[in-house]
Write an enzyme that holds these catalytic residues in place. Structure first.
Site, PDB file in Angstrom:
ATOM      1  N   GLU A  26      35.392  22.227 -12.332  1.00  0.00           N
ATOM      2  CA  GLU A  26      35.792  20.821 -12.321  1.00  0.00           C
ATOM      3  C   GLU A  26      36.197  20.390 -13.726  1.00  0.00           C
ATOM      4  O   GLU A  26      35.645  20.874 -14.720  1.00  0.00           O
ATOM      5  CB  GLU A  26      34.612  19.961 -11.819  1.00  0.00           C
ATOM      6  N   ASN A  71      33.854  14.857  -8.341  1.00  0.00           N
ATOM      7  CA  ASN A  71      34.107  13.423  -8.480  1.00  0.00           C
ATOM      8  C   ASN A  71      35.390  13.155  -9.265  1.00  0.00           C
ATOM      9  O   ASN A  71      36.078  12.166  -9.024  1.00  0.00           O
ATOM     10  CB  ASN A  71      32.925  12.745  -9.191  1.00  0.00           C
ATOM     11  N   ASN A 171      36.602  14.518  -1.878  1.00  0.00           N
ATOM     12  CA  ASN A 171      35.288  14.989  -2.344  1.00  0.00           C
ATOM     13  C   ASN A 171      34.246  13.895  -2.147  1.00  0.00           C
ATOM     14  O   ASN A 171      34.460  12.747  -2.564  1.00  0.00           O
ATOM     15  CB  ASN A 171      35.363  15.335  -3.838  1.00  0.00           C
ATOM     16  N   GLU A 172      33.134  14.239  -1.521  1.00  0.00           N
ATOM     17  CA  GLU A 172      31.954  13.349  -1.405  1.00  0.00           C
ATOM     18  C   GLU A 172      32.353  11.894  -1.174  1.00  0.00           C
ATOM     19  O   GLU A 172      31.899  10.990  -1.890  1.00  0.00           O
ATOM     20  CB  GLU A 172      31.072  13.475  -2.655  1.00  0.00           C
ATOM     21  N   TYR A 243      21.902  20.199  -3.782  1.00  0.00           N
ATOM     22  CA  TYR A 243      21.341  20.590  -5.078  1.00  0.00           C
ATOM     23  C   TYR A 243      19.829  20.645  -4.964  1.00  0.00           C
ATOM     24  O   TYR A 243      19.220  19.739  -4.397  1.00  0.00           O
ATOM     25  CB  TYR A 243      21.766  19.603  -6.169  1.00  0.00           C
ATOM     26  N   GLU A 301      29.457  23.051  -2.748  1.00  0.00           N
ATOM     27  CA  GLU A 301      28.667  22.757  -3.956  1.00  0.00           C
ATOM     28  C   GLU A 301      27.227  23.124  -3.638  1.00  0.00           C
ATOM     29  O   GLU A 301      26.628  22.550  -2.722  1.00  0.00           O
ATOM     30  CB  GLU A 301      28.758  21.276  -4.365  1.00  0.00           C
ATOM     31  N   GLN A 355      28.423  24.818 -11.082  1.00  0.00           N
ATOM     32  CA  GLN A 355      29.823  25.156 -11.311  1.00  0.00           C
ATOM     33  C   GLN A 355      29.849  26.500 -12.033  1.00  0.00           C
ATOM     34  O   GLN A 355      28.857  27.201 -11.939  1.00  0.00           O
ATOM     35  CB  GLN A 355      30.491  24.041 -12.111  1.00  0.00           C
TER      36      GLN A 355
END
Ligand code: AHR
Length: 503
Positions: A26, A71, A171-172, A243, A301, A355
């Site tokens: 990212e 993001n 994304n999200e 996560y 992710e 990442q």
């Protein structure tokens, strides 16, 4: 204490999709700038790519690479990143309060992806971006010359289409932190319209819709059910983000809570629950849509992340954010996560660790060099050796108590077998902090001639970590391979350990 793992090369779960060994790059912190691309570094090649970073990424052998966010993508104008570097704008990247120089853009990323031999997976901006912007980007990346954007690509030095196959639809988009957050219906409808236009540009692409940002989101799993139901026929994959933290559950509310390593090392229970819930949601949506096709999970992710926060920087270029330093217990959780991918090989077909450099990453750089974090080792052992079929391993193991999940098996295991080469691999985590575990691995049908190689990571201190000063404090070291006796091997795994055997 004694455990048994029974394997049979005919008792398989599914093909292991090669794309589960993916990464995520990212535009945030020092992932791209000072990570992958750092013209000022003594390690930079003539393109500004860090040779030492490239070498370490090649060792992990990433099969797919998600880009450019995260993001970040929800405010990204892809046209900023093309054309002569001197003309590219500097912008405030709102997602991470940083300055984006745009010196690295689509062409540089494709060059990088080719260099490390990975398949690109591109996220389009569905925050501030329109469905037209998304379709234009597909034209720019994938179509033969002859129209505006494909001609522009040629003018910028690449006449041949890049041929990007995998496309994330935003994304999200459920997160309040997301630029352009939407409710599930608005997102699903925009994702469908974007996917339609993108596919009209290039019918060969595969699309991935956003699932909930985390299982802790208030909308989980209603968001997932709604998006799947409305978008089912327009997507090929459904994304999941997760996560892990010690203590659980999220990156934002662990402060002040006591660490709970026994529960943390049992996090694979949550990973499995997450995958099972979304696999069930996919089956429901398939039935509701009377659809004949399958949608698979894209776990794009995943990683341990809870100590290093970001987003409140001072509008600098490449701020030091989310630079987690990983320890032994994190590496063991990562190993159980990869075990989970193999155990869920029938539904999880793409996965990307978040990442790849500096930002919550297996490698950490400074101007002069890099070190490999603890999580580098399990990731690289799996990505190089889990091939062919995931085997349905029968595991009998003693139970150990955890405050969060009650009794859990002391052993977390997975196995693979590749009928084309006859090679197999067994991955074992002893999650006890104090107890060694004697494990008999038994091959019920074809016993391997020998264990060809073996590696182990172990230690007494779950918090032991690597650093620039002590780069090899916690590594996977090669073991003398144990001897196959009859149908199997019996080995003793130390507490807090991850072991890989190849056959
Ligand atoms: O990987 C770091 C960030 O985590 C990503 O930008 C975002 O998608 C997620 O919240």
């Amino acid at each position: 204490t004694h455990a048994k793992v029974s394997l049979n090369t005919h008792r398989t779960i599914a093909d292991i999709s090669p794309l589960i060994f993916g990464g995520f790059a990212e535009h945030m912190g020092r992932c791209i700038y000072e990570g992958i691309y750092d013209p000022a570094s003594p390690h930079a090649d003539e393109r500004g790519l860090r040779r030492d970073v490239i070498q370490a990424l090649k060792e992990t052998n990433y099969t797919i690479m998600r880009y450019p966010g995260g993001n970040f993508v929800s405010g990204y104008r892809w046209t900023d990143g093309i054309g002569p570097k001197a003309d590219r704008p500097r912008r405030r990247a709102l997602a991470w309060r940083s300055i984006e120089t745009n010196q690295f853009g689509p062409h540089e990323f494709m060059e990088f992806a080719r260099e490390i031999g990975t398949e690109p997976m591109w996220a389009v901006n569905l925050g501030t971006g329109s469905i037209q912007d998304a379709a234009d980007l597909v034209e720019y990346m994938n179509l033969p010359v002859g129209t505006l954007y494909s001609d522009l690509r040629a003018q910028n030095g690449h006449a041949e289409p890049f041929g990007v196959k995998y496309w994330c639809l935003g994304n999200e988009m459920d997160g309040p932190w997301q630029i352009g957050q939407m409710d599930a219906v608005s997102y699903a409808d925009k994702a469908v319209q974007a996917a339609k236009l993108m596919r009209w540009m290039d019918p060969t692409i595969k699309t991935i819709a956003c699932g909930s940002s985390a299982t802790s989101m208030p909308g989980y799993p209603d968001w997932d059910l709604t998006v799947l139901d409305r978008a089912y026929d327009h997507i090929d994959y459904f994304s999941m983000h997760h996560y892990a933290a010690n203590p659980y559950p999220t990156i934002s509310n662990t402060e002040g809570l006591p660490r709970d390593t026994d529960s943390y090392l049992a996090s694979s229970i949550l990973f499995e629950e997450h995958a099972d819930t979304l696999a069930a949601a996919i089956r429901v949506a398939k039935a509701k849509n009377r659809s004949k096709k399958d949608v698979h999970l894209c776990w794009d992710e995943w990683n341990v992340w809870y100590r290093a926060k970001g987003g409140d920087g001072e509008w600098s270029e490449a701020p030091h954010i989310l630079e987690e330093q990983y320890n032994l217990e994190d590496a063991l959780v990562v190993a159980t996560w990869l075990n989970t991918f193999l155990r869920k090989a029938d539904v999880v077909k793409i996965a990307c660790i978040a990442q790849i450099v500096n930002v919550i990453a297996p490698i950490m750089t400074n101007r002069d060099g890099l070190f490999k974090q603890t999580i580098f080792y399990p990731l690289t052992l799996f990505s190089n050796h889990a091939r062919g079929y995931a085997l349905d391993a029968l595991v009998q193991a003693p139970l150990q108590e955890t405050s969060r999940y009650g009794d859990v098996p002391q052993l977390d295991a997975s196995a693979s077998y590749d009928p084309t080469t006859g090679e197999g691999a067994v991955f074992l985590v002893n999650r006890s902090q104090t107890e060694p575990l004697t494990v008999s691995v038994c091959w019920e049908d074809v016993a391997p001639g020998a264990i060809t190689r073996a590696w182990q990571m172990a230690g007494e201190d779950p918090l032991a970590a690597n650093s620039f000063e002590q780069p090899d404090n916690v590594v996977a070291y090669e073991l003398t391979a144990p001897r196959v006796d009859g149908r199997g091997v019996t080995v003793t795994l130390p507490p807090l350990s991850f072991t890989t055997y190849l056959t």
